[in-house]
Scaffold this active site. Sequence first.
Site, short mmCIF file in Angstrom:
data_model
loop_
_atom_site.label_atom_id
_atom_site.label_comp_id
_atom_site.label_asym_id
_atom_site.label_seq_id
_atom_site.Cartn_x
_atom_site.Cartn_y
_atom_site.Cartn_z
N GLY A 145 -2.32 -10.09 9.02
CA GLY A 145 -2.07 -11.48 9.42
C GLY A 145 -1.76 -12.34 8.23
O GLY A 145 -2.15 -12.04 7.09
N LYS A 205 0.81 -1.23 0.00
CA LYS A 205 0.00 0.00 0.00
C LYS A 205 0.84 1.27 0.00
O LYS A 205 0.47 2.27 -0.61
CB LYS A 205 -0.97 0.01 1.18
CG LYS A 205 -0.32 0.02 2.55
CD LYS A 205 -0.36 -1.32 3.20
CE LYS A 205 0.55 -1.38 4.39
NZ LYS A 205 0.46 -2.58 5.17
N VAL A 253 -5.23 -3.09 0.99
CA VAL A 253 -6.19 -2.36 1.84
C VAL A 253 -7.09 -3.35 2.57
O VAL A 253 -7.77 -4.15 1.93
CB VAL A 253 -7.07 -1.40 1.00
CG1 VAL A 253 -7.95 -0.56 1.91
CG2 VAL A 253 -6.23 -0.51 0.10
N GLU A 293 -5.47 -6.29 -4.10
CA GLU A 293 -6.52 -6.48 -3.08
C GLU A 293 -5.96 -6.43 -1.66
O GLU A 293 -6.56 -5.86 -0.75
CB GLU A 293 -7.21 -7.84 -3.32
CG GLU A 293 -8.30 -8.15 -2.32
CD GLU A 293 -9.46 -7.19 -2.41
OE1 GLU A 293 -10.17 -7.18 -3.42
OE2 GLU A 293 -9.65 -6.41 -1.45
N LYS A 304 -3.88 3.51 2.71
CA LYS A 304 -5.00 2.66 2.30
C LYS A 304 -6.18 3.51 1.82
O LYS A 304 -6.83 3.20 0.83
CB LYS A 304 -5.41 1.76 3.47
CG LYS A 304 -4.31 0.75 3.84
CD LYS A 304 -4.56 0.11 5.20
CE LYS A 304 -3.50 -0.91 5.55
NZ LYS A 304 -3.54 -1.35 6.95
N GLY A 337 -6.39 -5.96 4.49
CA GLY A 337 -5.95 -7.35 4.66
C GLY A 337 -6.85 -8.33 3.94
O GLY A 337 -6.97 -8.30 2.71
#
Length: 433
Positions: free
Chosen positions: A302, A105, A132, A129, A205, A134
């Site tokens: 994560g 990002k 922004v 994808e 983001k 996760g």
Amino acid sequence: MAKIGVGLAGWGTVGCGVIEVLRKNGAVIESRLGVPVELLRVADLDLERQRPVSVPREMLTTNVEDILRDPDIHIVVELIGGLKAAKTVIRSALEHGKHVVTANKALLAHDGNELFGLAREKGLCLCFEASVGGGIPLIKSLREGLASNRITTIFGILNGTANYILTRMTDNGLSFADALKEAQALGYAEADPTLDVEGIDTAHKLSIAGAIAFGTPIQFDRVYIEGISGIDPLDIQYAEEFGYRLKLLAIARNTDGRLEMRVHPTLIAKDHVLASVNGAYNAVHIEGNAVGDVMLYGMGAGMMPTGSAVVSDIIDVARDILGGTPERIPPLAFLPERVQKIDIKPISDVYTSYYIRLSALDEPGVLSKVSGALGENGISIAAVIQKGRHADSVPIVMITHEALESSVRKALDEIDKLHAVLGPATLIRIENH
Ligand code: HSE
């Protein structure tokens, strides 16, 4: 084409997630795509560090050129992070005729317009994808699911670290410093937490999501940014008494042909869905003129959630390769020639309501002088509480009706000069939508 070949640049946490998602879900992905997705090479400068996910030695390389020059690799996944090296890899991949998937990002916020232009010139996909929210499919929702709408507003929580810290400050009365230390110990916050706690990651983001929502180039340097490091738990407590919770919100709004793009600590009503988004979760509220309100919620970071988003991009690109339609959906989902620079308002032109806290001498007439300064600047008070005395001073806490920020700032300058007012006021914006 019998299979889709993938090369991974960057074997970190998200890289491990991508490897694991491809391994675990290979069969279901093939059922959806019709051909297998095969990870062929993994490049990283450090091949010795212990990782949660292993890779056969023969697939590993320290030289990213091994990916770029491999004719069986169709898609290069950039998960190096940072700006310079990552940009070089993305540019080289596109120059070598490879489609690119990235989670970067910061790079897109700074150089996305240029990189999208290069991808277009080369007739290749550049998908992002995972950059922004996760694992939340926010980019796809904006680009595709909500393509029939004029988007009017996006606002939400886009940084799990800051949200974790604010949750601990709110629910357990921790100071910012203690909550940050805890977030670092748990591995949420980096050793240098600046990007997360000062709102910069959220602004990266927002600049990407806002560009897609409104069909404007990414304008990161025009986003207003305020972080959470100056938040006093006292304000969280007082705001609760007025029925609000404090969140670090990203807000993008199209108002009268100009955009608001701002990131700052924000009060939202306790009964708003976003108020109950706690810990490391992200959530985004989108308003479209046909669909109405949409909420997206999930893990904003994560290994596996972000791996899920990266692999969903790989599948999208694979579908476009197989269908021969690499430019089916342009990066910002508007035709590039229809992407128009829309003016972003300075924060002084924003019209919203405010929480104001002052410390004042407890003497007759102070409140009337304060409310007089607000009134003269066209600011109406919605609620006020005066808390108990602390030595010689009393905290005065107010909520205003909606007002122009420049007027509020002017009133506060006047209020700060009153001899009975001790120190500058605390100002927190409120989101009432
Ligand atoms: N550092 C980010 C967060 C995760 O705390 O949400 C990656 O975007």
